[in-house]
Write a protein that holds these residues in place. Structure first.
Motif, PDB file in Angstrom:
ATOM      1  N   GLY A  30       0.818  -1.206   0.000  1.00 20.77           N
ATOM      2  CA  GLY A  30       0.000   0.000   0.000  1.00 20.77           C
ATOM      3  C   GLY A  30       0.850   1.253   0.000  1.00 20.77           C
ATOM      4  N   SER A  31       0.203   2.372  -0.286  1.00 20.79           N
ATOM      5  CA  SER A  31       0.867   3.674  -0.236  1.00 20.79           C
ATOM      6  C   SER A  31      -0.087   4.678   0.388  1.00 20.79           C
ATOM      7  N   GLY A  32       0.481   5.713   0.988  1.00 21.56           N
ATOM      8  CA  GLY A  32      -0.327   6.754   1.605  1.00 21.56           C
ATOM      9  C   GLY A  32       0.420   8.065   1.621  1.00 21.56           C
ATOM     10  N   THR A  84       5.252  -9.547  10.745  1.00 21.78           N
ATOM     11  CA  THR A  84       5.473  -9.367   9.315  1.00 21.78           C
ATOM     12  C   THR A  84       6.959  -9.359   8.967  1.00 21.78           C
ATOM     13  N   ILE A  85       7.229  -9.576   7.708  1.00 17.42           N
ATOM     14  CA  ILE A  85       8.491  -9.167   7.092  1.00 17.42           C
ATOM     15  C   ILE A  85       8.077  -8.019   6.185  1.00 17.42           C
ATOM     16  N   MET A  86       8.596  -6.816   6.451  1.00 22.61           N
ATOM     17  CA  MET A  86       8.058  -5.627   5.793  1.00 22.61           C
ATOM     18  C   MET A  86       9.164  -4.708   5.288  1.00 22.61           C
ATOM     19  N   ALA A  87       8.948  -4.151   4.110  1.00 24.17           N
ATOM     20  CA  ALA A  87       9.789  -3.081   3.574  1.00 24.17           C
ATOM     21  C   ALA A  87       8.935  -1.812   3.580  1.00 24.17           C
ATOM     22  N   VAL A  88       9.471  -0.724   4.139  1.00 20.17           N
ATOM     23  CA  VAL A  88       8.747   0.545   4.238  1.00 20.17           C
ATOM     24  C   VAL A  88       9.674   1.664   3.798  1.00 20.17           C
ATOM     25  N   GLY A 100      10.143  -2.715  -1.637  1.00 19.36           N
ATOM     26  CA  GLY A 100       9.944  -4.003  -2.293  1.00 19.36           C
ATOM     27  C   GLY A 100      10.437  -5.162  -1.457  1.00 19.36           C
ATOM     28  N   ILE A 101       9.886  -6.315  -1.752  1.00 17.95           N
ATOM     29  CA  ILE A 101      10.289  -7.577  -1.134  1.00 17.95           C
ATOM     30  C   ILE A 101      10.456  -8.605  -2.243  1.00 17.95           C
ATOM     31  N   LEU A 173       4.677   0.638   1.392  1.00 16.35           N
ATOM     32  CA  LEU A 173       5.092  -0.561   2.108  1.00 16.35           C
ATOM     33  C   LEU A 173       4.689  -1.794   1.333  1.00 16.35           C
ATOM     34  N   VAL A 174       5.473  -2.851   1.552  1.00 18.39           N
ATOM     35  CA  VAL A 174       5.181  -4.184   1.036  1.00 18.39           C
ATOM     36  C   VAL A 174       5.426  -5.128   2.204  1.00 18.39           C
ATOM     37  N   ALA A 175       4.513  -6.079   2.439  1.00 17.73           N
ATOM     38  CA  ALA A 175       4.653  -6.931   3.615  1.00 17.73           C
ATOM     39  C   ALA A 175       4.218  -8.370   3.356  1.00 17.73           C
ATOM     40  N   LEU A 176       4.959  -9.298   3.955  1.00 16.97           N
ATOM     41  CA  LEU A 176       4.528 -10.677   4.123  1.00 16.97           C
ATOM     42  C   LEU A 176       4.002 -10.739   5.551  1.00 16.97           C
TER      43      LEU A 176
END
Length: 188
Positions: A30-32, A84-88, A100-101, A173-176
């Protein structure tokens, strides 16, 4: 220490459990953007766009156990803890903001048995192509520095989110996101 605690609690036959092992996960992004701030502004709105704003987010490092299985996004309970595993990535107005992940599964070269997975996250002021190159390079570096002799890396998935905020602050962000766990009983 554990023995002392168990003895002082009066338990004669305690159950001893091992570390939880993540089982099912879903992928989201998502983006904000906000004119107010990042954390209670653009970050929250990115979580909302990803459909996970009602959870308390905790982050992990980058390993998937072999039992992990990708599923669709389930119903989330308001206030739950979501690991989570997250890139922000955060940025300012008119900056390119990208996260990205990439993840892939390791399979034993001799037996073909699934061993587990590797995950890499990256974020910054990159174009989509730049971050994809960095993610592929990161995953390859992990693979060749500990796994390439015994395992093949297969089933690679790459997920990115990128935009240029028009407001003062932007977040992508992108998250598992893990949804459940196996808890091994060591002693009963």
């Amino acid at each position: 220490m554990t023995k002392t605690i168990l003895q002082s609690s009066g338990e004669k036959n305690p159950i001893v459990v091992g570390n939880r092992v993540p089982k099912d996960f879903f992928v989201t992004k998502g983006s904000g953007e906000s004119n107010i701030t990042i954390h209670a502004g653009s970050y929250h709105l990115a979580l909302k766009a990803a459909g996970i704003e009602m959870a308390n987010i905790m982050t992990y490092s980058s390993i998937l156990p072999k039992i992990a299985h990708k599923i669709g996004k389930p119903k989330i309970t308001h206030g739950e803890v979501m690991e989570t595993i997250m890139a922000v990535a955060h940025g300012k107005k008119n900056e390119n903001v990208t996260a990205g992940i990439i993840y892939g599964w390791l399979y034993n070269k001799k037996t073909g048995e699934k061993y587990g997975g590797l995950v890499c996250e990256h974020n910054g002021n990159y174009t989509k192509n730049e971050i994809e190159k960095k993610l592929r390079a990161s995953l390859n570096e992990l693979y060749i520095n500990g796994f390439n002799n015994d395992y093949d890396l297969k089933e690679i998935e790459l997920i990115t989110e990128s935009f240029i905020p028009k407001k003062d602050f932007g977040t992508v962000l992108v998250a598992l996101c893990f949804t459940n766990y196996v808890v091994p009983i060591i002693k009963n």
